[in-house]
Design a protein around this motif. Structure first.
Motif, PDB file in Angstrom:
ATOM      1  N   ALA A 179      -4.473   9.311  23.385  1.00  0.00           N
ATOM      2  CA  ALA A 179      -3.995   9.057  22.170  1.00  0.00           C
ATOM      3  C   ALA A 179      -4.927   8.856  21.017  1.00  0.00           C
ATOM      4  O   ALA A 179      -5.984   8.828  21.391  1.00  0.00           O
ATOM      5  CB  ALA A 179      -3.083   7.846  22.591  1.00  0.00           C
ATOM      6  N   TRP A 180      -4.374   8.508  19.839  1.00  0.00           N
ATOM      7  CA  TRP A 180      -5.140   8.299  18.728  1.00  0.00           C
ATOM      8  C   TRP A 180      -4.272   7.267  17.702  1.00  0.00           C
ATOM      9  O   TRP A 180      -3.046   7.245  17.902  1.00  0.00           O
ATOM     10  CB  TRP A 180      -5.460   9.301  18.007  1.00  0.00           C
ATOM     11  CG  TRP A 180      -4.361  10.165  17.220  1.00  0.00           C
ATOM     12  CD1 TRP A 180      -3.829  11.424  18.134  1.00  0.00           C
ATOM     13  CD2 TRP A 180      -3.634  10.386  16.271  1.00  0.00           C
ATOM     14  NE1 TRP A 180      -2.594  11.947  17.654  1.00  0.00           N
ATOM     15  CE2 TRP A 180      -2.743  11.196  16.392  1.00  0.00           C
ATOM     16  CE3 TRP A 180      -3.937   9.619  15.220  1.00  0.00           C
ATOM     17  CZ2 TRP A 180      -1.632  11.327  15.182  1.00  0.00           C
ATOM     18  CZ3 TRP A 180      -2.898   9.563  14.169  1.00  0.00           C
ATOM     19  CH2 TRP A 180      -2.054  10.829  14.108  1.00  0.00           C
ATOM     20  N   VAL A 181      -5.089   6.965  16.855  1.00  0.00           N
ATOM     21  CA  VAL A 181      -4.433   6.076  15.542  1.00  0.00           C
ATOM     22  C   VAL A 181      -5.294   6.207  14.492  1.00  0.00           C
ATOM     23  O   VAL A 181      -6.460   6.244  14.769  1.00  0.00           O
ATOM     24  CB  VAL A 181      -4.145   4.627  16.022  1.00  0.00           C
ATOM     25  CG1 VAL A 181      -5.557   3.846  16.265  1.00  0.00           C
ATOM     26  CG2 VAL A 181      -3.196   3.883  15.161  1.00  0.00           C
ATOM     27  N   SER A 182      -4.529   6.128  13.160  1.00  0.00           N
ATOM     28  CA  SER A 182      -5.550   6.402  12.145  1.00  0.00           C
ATOM     29  C   SER A 182      -4.807   5.420  11.101  1.00  0.00           C
ATOM     30  O   SER A 182      -3.631   5.030  11.108  1.00  0.00           O
ATOM     31  CB  SER A 182      -5.443   7.644  11.609  1.00  0.00           C
ATOM     32  OG  SER A 182      -4.035   8.219  11.052  1.00  0.00           O
ATOM     33  N   PHE A 183      -5.523   5.148  10.082  1.00  0.00           N
ATOM     34  CA  PHE A 183      -4.954   4.158   9.004  1.00  0.00           C
ATOM     35  C   PHE A 183      -5.818   4.295   7.700  1.00  0.00           C
ATOM     36  O   PHE A 183      -6.895   4.679   7.605  1.00  0.00           O
ATOM     37  CB  PHE A 183      -4.916   2.714   9.451  1.00  0.00           C
ATOM     38  CG  PHE A 183      -6.269   2.233  10.091  1.00  0.00           C
ATOM     39  CD1 PHE A 183      -7.613   1.559   9.288  1.00  0.00           C
ATOM     40  CD2 PHE A 183      -6.652   2.325  11.510  1.00  0.00           C
ATOM     41  CE1 PHE A 183      -8.751   1.431   9.832  1.00  0.00           C
ATOM     42  CE2 PHE A 183      -7.655   2.006  12.067  1.00  0.00           C
ATOM     43  CZ  PHE A 183      -8.644   1.386  11.047  1.00  0.00           C
ATOM     44  N   GLN A 184      -5.192   3.933   6.655  1.00  0.00           N
ATOM     45  CA  GLN A 184      -5.716   4.149   5.194  1.00  0.00           C
ATOM     46  C   GLN A 184      -5.530   3.046   4.249  1.00  0.00           C
ATOM     47  O   GLN A 184      -4.212   2.560   4.538  1.00  0.00           O
ATOM     48  CB  GLN A 184      -5.375   5.458   4.594  1.00  0.00           C
ATOM     49  CG  GLN A 184      -6.168   5.541   3.184  1.00  0.00           C
ATOM     50  CD  GLN A 184      -5.865   6.979   2.748  1.00  0.00           C
ATOM     51  OE1 GLN A 184      -4.824   7.521   3.127  1.00  0.00           O
ATOM     52  NE2 GLN A 184      -7.046   7.613   1.844  1.00  0.00           N
ATOM     53  N   PHE A 185      -6.424   2.323   3.715  1.00  0.00           N
ATOM     54  CA  PHE A 185      -6.280   1.335   2.689  1.00  0.00           C
ATOM     55  C   PHE A 185      -6.221   1.913   1.205  1.00  0.00           C
ATOM     56  O   PHE A 185      -7.024   2.352   1.054  1.00  0.00           O
ATOM     57  CB  PHE A 185      -7.204   0.059   2.958  1.00  0.00           C
ATOM     58  CG  PHE A 185      -6.898  -0.795   4.164  1.00  0.00           C
ATOM     59  CD1 PHE A 185      -6.194  -1.932   4.027  1.00  0.00           C
ATOM     60  CD2 PHE A 185      -7.083  -0.265   5.521  1.00  0.00           C
ATOM     61  CE1 PHE A 185      -6.096  -2.835   5.181  1.00  0.00           C
ATOM     62  CE2 PHE A 185      -7.158  -1.130   6.641  1.00  0.00           C
ATOM     63  CZ  PHE A 185      -6.435  -2.261   6.373  1.00  0.00           C
ATOM     64  N   LEU A 186      -5.282   1.594   0.739  1.00  0.00           N
ATOM     65  CA  LEU A 186      -4.985   2.107  -0.702  1.00  0.00           C
ATOM     66  C   LEU A 186      -4.890   1.048  -1.773  1.00  0.00           C
ATOM     67  O   LEU A 186      -4.351   0.100  -1.356  1.00  0.00           O
ATOM     68  CB  LEU A 186      -3.965   3.142  -1.029  1.00  0.00           C
ATOM     69  CG  LEU A 186      -3.824   4.398  -0.126  1.00  0.00           C
ATOM     70  CD1 LEU A 186      -2.770   5.122  -0.470  1.00  0.00           C
ATOM     71  CD2 LEU A 186      -5.225   5.340  -0.296  1.00  0.00           C
ATOM     72  N   ASP A 187      -5.327   1.029  -2.962  1.00  0.00           N
ATOM     73  CA  ASP A 187      -4.814   0.233  -3.871  1.00  0.00           C
ATOM     74  C   ASP A 187      -3.424   0.302  -4.606  1.00  0.00           C
ATOM     75  O   ASP A 187      -2.761   1.550  -4.464  1.00  0.00           O
ATOM     76  CB  ASP A 187      -6.036   0.002  -5.127  1.00  0.00           C
ATOM     77  CG  ASP A 187      -6.324   1.337  -5.939  1.00  0.00           C
ATOM     78  OD1 ASP A 187      -5.259   2.240  -5.880  1.00  0.00           O
ATOM     79  OD2 ASP A 187      -7.290   1.507  -6.541  1.00  0.00           O
ATOM     80  N   GLU A 188      -3.122  -0.251  -5.742  1.00  0.00           N
ATOM     81  CA  GLU A 188      -1.660   0.033  -6.109  1.00  0.00           C
ATOM     82  C   GLU A 188      -1.649   1.226  -7.047  1.00  0.00           C
ATOM     83  O   GLU A 188      -0.699   1.660  -7.362  1.00  0.00           O
ATOM     84  CB  GLU A 188      -1.377  -1.277  -7.261  1.00  0.00           C
ATOM     85  CG  GLU A 188      -1.029  -2.655  -6.354  1.00  0.00           C
ATOM     86  CD  GLU A 188      -0.651  -3.694  -7.231  1.00  0.00           C
ATOM     87  OE1 GLU A 188      -0.355  -3.410  -8.466  1.00  0.00           O
ATOM     88  OE2 GLU A 188      -0.723  -4.732  -6.902  1.00  0.00           O
ATOM     89  N   GLY A 189      -2.710   1.898  -7.274  1.00  0.00           N
ATOM     90  CA  GLY A 189      -2.847   3.363  -7.962  1.00  0.00           C
ATOM     91  C   GLY A 189      -2.975   4.493  -7.040  1.00  0.00           C
ATOM     92  O   GLY A 189      -3.056   5.416  -7.199  1.00  0.00           O
ATOM     93  N   GLY A 190      -2.701   4.099  -5.708  1.00  0.00           N
ATOM     94  CA  GLY A 190      -2.900   5.060  -4.735  1.00  0.00           C
ATOM     95  C   GLY A 190      -4.049   5.688  -4.413  1.00  0.00           C
ATOM     96  O   GLY A 190      -4.326   6.834  -3.681  1.00  0.00           O
ATOM     97  N   GLU A 191      -5.220   4.620  -4.755  1.00  0.00           N
ATOM     98  CA  GLU A 191      -6.463   5.264  -4.397  1.00  0.00           C
ATOM     99  C   GLU A 191      -6.939   4.326  -3.315  1.00  0.00           C
ATOM    100  O   GLU A 191      -6.915   3.195  -3.171  1.00  0.00           O
ATOM    101  CB  GLU A 191      -7.484   5.221  -5.741  1.00  0.00           C
ATOM    102  CG  GLU A 191      -6.893   6.280  -6.827  1.00  0.00           C
ATOM    103  CD  GLU A 191      -7.112   7.558  -6.548  1.00  0.00           C
ATOM    104  OE1 GLU A 191      -7.938   7.825  -5.754  1.00  0.00           O
ATOM    105  OE2 GLU A 191      -6.276   8.336  -7.112  1.00  0.00           O
ATOM    106  N   GLY A 192      -7.987   5.045  -2.414  1.00  0.00           N
ATOM    107  CA  GLY A 192      -8.787   4.182  -1.596  1.00  0.00           C
ATOM    108  C   GLY A 192     -10.202   4.025  -1.617  1.00  0.00           C
ATOM    109  O   GLY A 192     -10.748   3.301  -0.870  1.00  0.00           O
ATOM    110  N   ALA A 193     -10.733   4.390  -2.642  1.00  0.00           N
ATOM    111  CA  ALA A 193     -12.464   4.449  -2.980  1.00  0.00           C
ATOM    112  C   ALA A 193     -12.569   2.870  -2.848  1.00  0.00           C
ATOM    113  O   ALA A 193     -13.775   2.628  -2.700  1.00  0.00           O
ATOM    114  CB  ALA A 193     -12.582   5.051  -4.248  1.00  0.00           C
ATOM    115  N   ALA A 194     -11.823   2.069  -3.293  1.00  0.00           N
ATOM    116  CA  ALA A 194     -12.089   0.628  -3.309  1.00  0.00           C
ATOM    117  C   ALA A 194     -12.240  -0.166  -2.242  1.00  0.00           C
ATOM    118  O   ALA A 194     -13.020  -1.159  -1.944  1.00  0.00           O
ATOM    119  CB  ALA A 194     -11.002  -0.165  -4.265  1.00  0.00           C
TER     120      ALA A 194
END
Length: 718
Positions: free
Chosen positions: A20-35
């Motif tokens: 099995a695997w799992v993935s996740f991403q954190f985004l700001d309110e502008g839809g960007e994850g660089a922060a």
């Protein structure tokens, strides 16, 4: 989407079942994850194995080789960056904040665009594109102690399932559930707040005159709710206009406050700031801050608010990363009004000279409250901004001079409104290094308080009293007699005075003009006439009643008097700087002011004293003249009239010069620096003002001040 985190570290056993695997991403309110790049995470799989790592450059991570089952994700790593402000919050003496990497990252993000239903949409669109589970999260979803964070936003969803999980170090952590073989997108709510703009420049600016006048109105409010006897309360603070409600429930939640106590609506100029750089209200968490609670600092109200039962002194204090703001309450009636009359002098032990006894005792009640706060939260380089209205202005002066000497040095800034005199010449000289901008309404008599002859024990007749009893009780006799008594008093004003003068003799603050006449007959007209009237009141009960009457005058009010005048000046000066090439007065304003000056000049020139016999009859029932012989009374009469004639000649000459000064003041250029102080060079200043001018209350203020309305043709200045 990235296929792995950065520097991922997996502690697990090789097993054929781990597919099995799992993935996740954190985004700001502008839809960007660089922060969120580099954010540390810990994932606990269904078998209790720990997987730790850092998010990649797009705010994403993927963990493979898992046994199928729910996983728990935590992002609780503490902040270890190099920003001195954030590091200081974690290490400070009182109420150290348990900052996390996630919180600091969320504070750097601005609000994202909203659809018609006020929901963000870019991150959700990204999740749909990635065929991912989508959640909206707040920093509080990932930390156990949330007292320092905004209350949970019930409209921010859908929310993931959040659980407390036993961590490897025997503590508990807040974690969110992740489904196996699924990609998850977390939109993190921007952690931002509103903060009113205050200029730290020493030079006077219209922005501070308006904002700090509102703060002196604000300090009349309770922190939570009114209670008798006074009792501190925990949050939330639901009473509109209360100090806790404005600071904690509105500004900290990115809502612009308009009501301050029962005054308003007042629209301040706000900037959006990182949450930890707002005007702070201490966290409410008695378990985490047990040591502070044991010292009597259980509720935020205990930290930020003072109500001293004995002296009825009231103040509030807060700070952000640049300023400490202290506001001191003025006369509220009862004991406060009588304290204005306790005019005996005592040594100002914190500096030079003598101070008014009643004001000094009130200052001593405020001093330990401020000292405790600054000892915990003041950082060298902050500007301490002190403001006060009426009695609060006098206390604020004594307080600010002590702060200048003991804490903040040259980084101390004082604005007072309708403030009485607080000290003698020795005090004023010793406090000459203190930056103090003193604003006075033309028809406000309170700045003439105190006078030695107001004290309950005073039984002496001054030269001005002789003039008053030798003249009609109106016009120039009242003015000259009052000026003589003010001149002969033991108290002096401190600071640079600026004068709000109505455009018409009976006009209000909403149409006043701020300038510096430089002549006592104009600067102190209301004060002198009040000094004259109260000197004519021979017994203490009449004087006490008269004082209570004048402190309730609209011109003296911090709301209808000084806050309205400050708003008027801000709109007038901005129009001057951007639309009139900096001209302080319009031609019509010059025409409105000149007749008022001429009228006073004519009254002064026309003054003539009554005869000695008239004066003798006026003293018959005045105990101040008991047991005076005819020779003594005649000498007093001659001395008083001689002094009045000398003053008449001086004031006549000065009033003639004031008209020339009016024209000279008209040539003074109002710059954006005069309007906004240090904020004049902000790239967004004119954009902020354009939005501010569109508000209906401000458009009404412009109409009353006769400022041209906002239009598409209004020039914009970079």
């Amino acid at each position: 989407m990235s296929n792995s985190g950065t520097n991922a570290k997996v502690v697990s056993l090789n097993c054929p079942k781990r597919k099995a695997w799992v993935s996740f991403q954190f985004l700001d309110e502008g839809g960007e994850g660089a922060a969120y790049a580099g954010l540390s995470y810990t994932l606990t799989d269904v078998q209790g194995q720990i997987h730790s790592g850092k998010l990649d450059g797009s705010g994403c991570a993927r963990i493979d080789g898992l046994v199928s089952g729910l996983c728990m994700l935590s992002v609780t790593a503490g902040y270890v960056g190099g920003d001195q402000w954030y590091s200081g919050l974690s290490r400070r003496k009182r109420f150290a904040i348990p900052l996390t990497e996630l919180q600091v990252a969320a504070e750097q993000n601005i609000l994202g665009p909203r659809s018609a239903n006020q929901k963000t949409y870019l991150a959700e669109q990204h999740a749909v594109k990635e065929n991912a589970r989508f959640y909206r999260v707040e920093v509080s979803d990932f930390v156990e102690h949330t007292g320092h964070l905004p209350d949970t936003d019930s409209t921010w969803g859908p929310k993931p399932s959040v659980k407390l999980v036993q961590a490897s170090n025997a503590t508990t952590e807040k974690c969110v559930e992740l489904q196996p073989c699924q990609h998850h997108v977390f939109e993190v709510k921007a952690l931002r707040a509103y903060s009113p703009l205050f200029s730290r420049d020493k030079a006077f600016c219209a922005l501070n005159a308006y904002h700090l006048a509102v703060m002196t109105t604000f300090v009349y409010a309770p922190f939570s709710t009114e209670s008798d006897p006074y009792k501190s309360a925990p949050p939330p603070y639901t009473q509109q206009g209360s100090i806790g409600n404005v600071l904690r429930e509105q500004l900290a939640a990115l809502k612009k406050a308009q009501q301050f106590n029962d005054a308003g609506p007042y629209n301040l100029l706000y900037e959006e700031v990182a949450y930890s750089k707002r005007l702070e209200v201490m966290p409410y968490d008695p378990a985490l801050y047990a040591e502070e609670a044991a010292e009597g600092l259980r509720n935020p109200e205990d930290v930020h608010f003072l109500f001293d039962q004995e002296t009825e002194s009231q103040a509030f204090i807060t700070h952000n990363d640049k300023v400490v703001l202290i506001s001191v309450r003025g006369t509220a009636g009862g004991a406060d009004a009588l304290r204005d009359m306790d005019a005996r002098q005592v040594p100002y032990a914190e500096g030079d000279g003598q101070a008014h006894r009643g004001f000094y005792n009130a200052f001593l009640a405020v001093k330990p409250f401020v000292e405790r706060y600054l000892s915990a939260f003041y950082i060298k380089g902050m500007t301490v901004v002190v403001c006060g209205h009426s009695l609060g202005g006098a206390i604020a002066l004594l307080l600010a001079e002590w702060l200048r000497r003991e804490f903040s040095g040259d980084d101390t800034l004082l604005y007072t409104f309708g403030s009485p005199r607080a000290g003698d010449q020795g005090f004023v000289t010793g406090a000459s290094a203190l930056t103090h901008h003193r604003l006075v309404n033309h028809n406000d008599p309170v700045p003439s308080v105190p006078t030695t002859w107001m004290d309950a024990e005073w039984k002496v007749a001054l030269a001005g009293t002789v003039v008053l009893l030798s003249s009609p009780p109106v016009g120039a006799g009242l003015l000259l007699g009052g000026l003589i008594n003010l001149k002969g008093d033991d108290y002096e004003h401190h600071g640079q005075q600026r004068h709000y003068m109505p455009r018409k003799p009976e006009g209000g603050s909403e149409a006043s003009i701020l300038w510096q006449p430089g002549c006592e007959s104009i600067d102190q007209q209301a004060c002198a006439e009040f000094a004259g009237r109260i000197s004519l009141e021979g017994d203490m009960p009449k004087r006490a009643g008269f004082i209570r009457q004048i402190v309730n005058m609209g011109e003296h009010s911090s709301d209808t008097g000084y806050s309205r005048a400050g708003l008027t000046t801000l709109v007038r000066w901005y129009a001057s700087a951007t639309e009139r090439e900096g001209a302080l007065f319009t031609p019509q304003e010059l025409k409105d002011l000149e007749p008022q000056i001429k009228q006073v000049e004519q009254q002064v020139n026309a003054w003539q004293a009554n005869s000695y016999l008239d004066f003798r009859r006026a003293t018959r029932n005045d105990m101040r003249f008991y047991r005076k012989t005819d020779l003594e009374l005649l000498a007093m009469y001659n001395d008083g009239i001689s002094e009045a004639k000398s003053l008449q000649a001086v004031q006549s000459k000065k009033l003639n010069q004031v008209r020339a000064r009016l024209l000279a003041e008209a040539q003074r250029v109002v710059t954006l620096q005069s309007v906004f102080g240090e904020h004049a060079q902000r790239a967004d200043m004119h954009e902020l003002m354009a939005e501010w001018r569109e508000l209906k209350e401000n458009q009404e203020a412009e109409r009353l001040a006769q400022v041209a309305p906002v239009s598409s043709n209004t020039p914009r200045y970079a």
